[in-house]
Enzyme design. Structure first.
Site, PDB file in Angstrom:
ATOM      1  CB  CYS A   1      -0.941   0.013   1.201  1.00 48.45           C
ATOM      2  SG  CYS A   1      -2.176  -1.291   1.152  1.00 48.45           S
ATOM      3  CG  HIS A   2       0.739   3.822   2.043  1.00 50.72           C
ATOM      4  ND1 HIS A   2      -0.283   3.172   2.699  1.00 50.72           N
ATOM      5  CD2 HIS A   2       0.163   4.769   1.273  1.00 50.72           C
ATOM      6  CE1 HIS A   2      -1.439   3.739   2.352  1.00 50.72           C
ATOM      7  NE2 HIS A   2      -1.193   4.703   1.493  1.00 50.72           N
ATOM      8  N   GLY A   3       4.556   1.023   0.937  1.00 47.53           N
ATOM      9  CA  GLY A   3       5.972   0.700   0.845  1.00 47.53           C
ATOM     10  C   GLY A   3       6.709   0.486   2.149  1.00 47.53           C
TER      11      GLY A   3
END
Length: 188
Positions: A152-154
């Protein structure tokens, strides 16, 4: 000398025992207390967990088929749980990391049970915004540190499921669990 008769029929000044007014006051307060309890009980009781949640309060998992280096994903309380059998290499990599360099400092020993350092059990929920990280299934991206990767956001987690890179503020959470035998773990 004249005697004064009270309204309750006793003679003289102060009556002995409980007067009718005292009895009425005690009865009224008792009735109000019972009424308040009858109103408050349903309000408090509705905050208790429902039967379906209580049924999921704990889960038993047989870990005998998980080979070193493998992980499985199971469900507990409607959330994913990762159970990973760490290899000696993964344990050594986790122990080699300086705890002071971690955003959420925890050793591998703090995240596992004594005598079962190879079994890492965590909730499979990223601590950033609640996505499910990759890395539990065969062939999934395990991130730069060989643990888990949240697409999703690393966020990147290491082999001890500790946050190493990305926006997640904390390590993957370790739920309460215990080994009921050498091959069965009870979560919750």
């Amino acid at each position: 000398m004249a005697t004064v008769e009270n309204t309750d029929g006793t003679a003289g000044g102060a009556p002995d025992g409980v007067r009718r007014r005292d009895f009425i006051n005690i009865a009224a307060v008792s009735f109000a207390g019972v009424g308040a309890a009858a109103v408050v009980y349903p309000l408090v009781n509705q905050m208790n967990p429902s039967a379906d949640v209580l049924a999921l309060a704990s889960a038993e998992v047989d870990v005998s088929q998980i080979q070193p280096g493998q992980a499985i994903k199971t469900i507990w309380r409607k959330q994913p749980v990762f159970i990973r059998n760490l290899t000696e290499k993964e344990i050594a990599e986790a122990n080699a990391v300086s705890v002071g360099s971690l955003r959420d400092p925890q050793t591998l020993a703090e995240r596992t049970k004594e005598g079962k350092a190879n079994w890492l059990i965590t909730l499979g929920v990223c601590t950033h915004l609640g996505c499910v990280p990759l890395g539990a299934a065969e062939g999934e991206n395990k991130g730069e540190f060989g643990g888990y990767f949240c697409p999703c956001h690393g966020s990147h987690y290491d082999t001890a499921a500790r946050i190493r890179k990305g926006p997640a503020p904390k390590n993957l959470e370790v739920p309460e669990y215990e080994f009921t035998s050498d091959t069965v773990v009870q979560i919750g």
